[in-house]
Design an enzyme around this catalytic site. Sequence first.
Site, PDB file in Angstrom:
ATOM      1  N   THR A  97       0.867  -1.172   0.000  1.00  9.32           N
ATOM      2  CA  THR A  97       0.000   0.000   0.000  1.00  9.32           C
ATOM      3  C   THR A  97       0.902   1.220   0.000  1.00  9.32           C
ATOM      4  O   THR A  97       1.601   1.497   0.973  1.00  9.32           O
ATOM      5  CB  THR A  97      -0.924   0.014   1.227  1.00  9.32           C
ATOM      6  OG1 THR A  97      -1.805  -1.114   1.151  1.00  9.32           O
ATOM      7  CG2 THR A  97      -1.760   1.283   1.257  1.00  9.32           C
ATOM      8  N   LYS A 172      -7.324   1.503  -3.269  1.00 11.41           N
ATOM      9  CA  LYS A 172      -7.020   1.155  -1.867  1.00 11.41           C
ATOM     10  C   LYS A 172      -7.260   2.362  -0.959  1.00 11.41           C
ATOM     11  O   LYS A 172      -7.697   2.212   0.190  1.00 11.41           O
ATOM     12  CB  LYS A 172      -5.567   0.674  -1.751  1.00 11.41           C
ATOM     13  CG  LYS A 172      -5.127   0.286  -0.325  1.00 11.41           C
ATOM     14  CD  LYS A 172      -5.976  -0.836   0.259  1.00 11.41           C
ATOM     15  CE  LYS A 172      -5.556  -1.189   1.689  1.00 11.41           C
ATOM     16  NZ  LYS A 172      -4.285  -1.914   1.757  1.00 11.41           N
ATOM     17  N   LYS A 240      -0.115   5.630   8.363  1.00 16.18           N
ATOM     18  CA  LYS A 240       0.674   5.757   7.128  1.00 16.18           C
ATOM     19  C   LYS A 240      -0.252   5.821   5.926  1.00 16.18           C
ATOM     20  O   LYS A 240      -0.125   6.682   5.053  1.00 16.18           O
ATOM     21  CB  LYS A 240       1.642   4.581   7.018  1.00 16.18           C
ATOM     22  CG  LYS A 240       2.562   4.606   5.799  1.00 16.18           C
ATOM     23  CD  LYS A 240       2.017   3.832   4.614  1.00 16.18           C
ATOM     24  CE  LYS A 240       2.040   2.346   4.843  1.00 16.18           C
ATOM     25  NZ  LYS A 240       1.619   1.577   3.625  1.00 16.18           N
TER      26      LYS A 240
END
Length: 290
Positions: A97, A172, A240
């Site tokens: 990711t 995502k 993050k």
Amino acid sequence: MANVAFIGLGVMGYPMAGHLLRAGHELTVYNRTASKAAEWVVQHGGRACETPAQAAVDQDFVMVCVGNDHDLREVISGEHGVLKGIRSGAVIVDHTTASADVARELADLASRQGVGFLDAPVSGGQAGAEHGQLTVMVGGDAAVYDLARPVISSYARMVRLMGAAGSGQLTKMVNQICIAGLVQGLAEALNFARSAGLDGEAAMEVISKGAAQSWQLEHRHKTMLAGEFDFGFAVDWMRKDLGIVLDEARRNGAQLPVTALVDQFYADIQAMGGGRWDTSSLIARLKRDA
């Protein structure tokens, strides 16, 4: 069956690589902590290499699952990265990711060497990886996707091409926006039920059969009520991811007021020492005021 390298044997990559080997592919692995790669080989077979470049030699596919943009650049385009060893015609499938920008950057570098590149982040957490039930959102060229899909399907229940390079990462981000809001809503609902004197589990059982149903409700409400937060994706990693989301939103102009607020709530959890707790720990902020 294909020759496949897997770069990055963390909580997700370790079981994903195992599914590939069980599907009949020839596996070569690399992990920054070499002992983890050696452990994987003892458990599963295959072979381990000392660098990503060595692991990529003579492979049909190189799957990557590391931590962030910096790690990704290091293992793909760094001094000993995948692009130093991979052959023309092979395909890199990146399950990290990361940002859409780094996906486009690495896709361009790979293309210059005649190498296919797909950004293919996953959703489903550690349990999804272990059971081969991940959802995979893919960005890249359709012809490359068609080559890689049978391999990716070794650990996925849903794989879909979303568009050009970067589209997997953007999808995502949509996923993480949804999860952030859902978990905060669930935390508030459970806290409200407790404050109102209701049986929280009974309330969740009832509403889970209606419009409030969600994966988070079904799988996390009991552990949230029990104050147990060792079951999935860590707060540090969620922050993050939300940082990537908010950076992208600043570029594209999307307004994300709830996401920005929940990001700050996760910062509160980190300040409480919960950086390694799973994302359902948002309820801990509310419990401390109970």
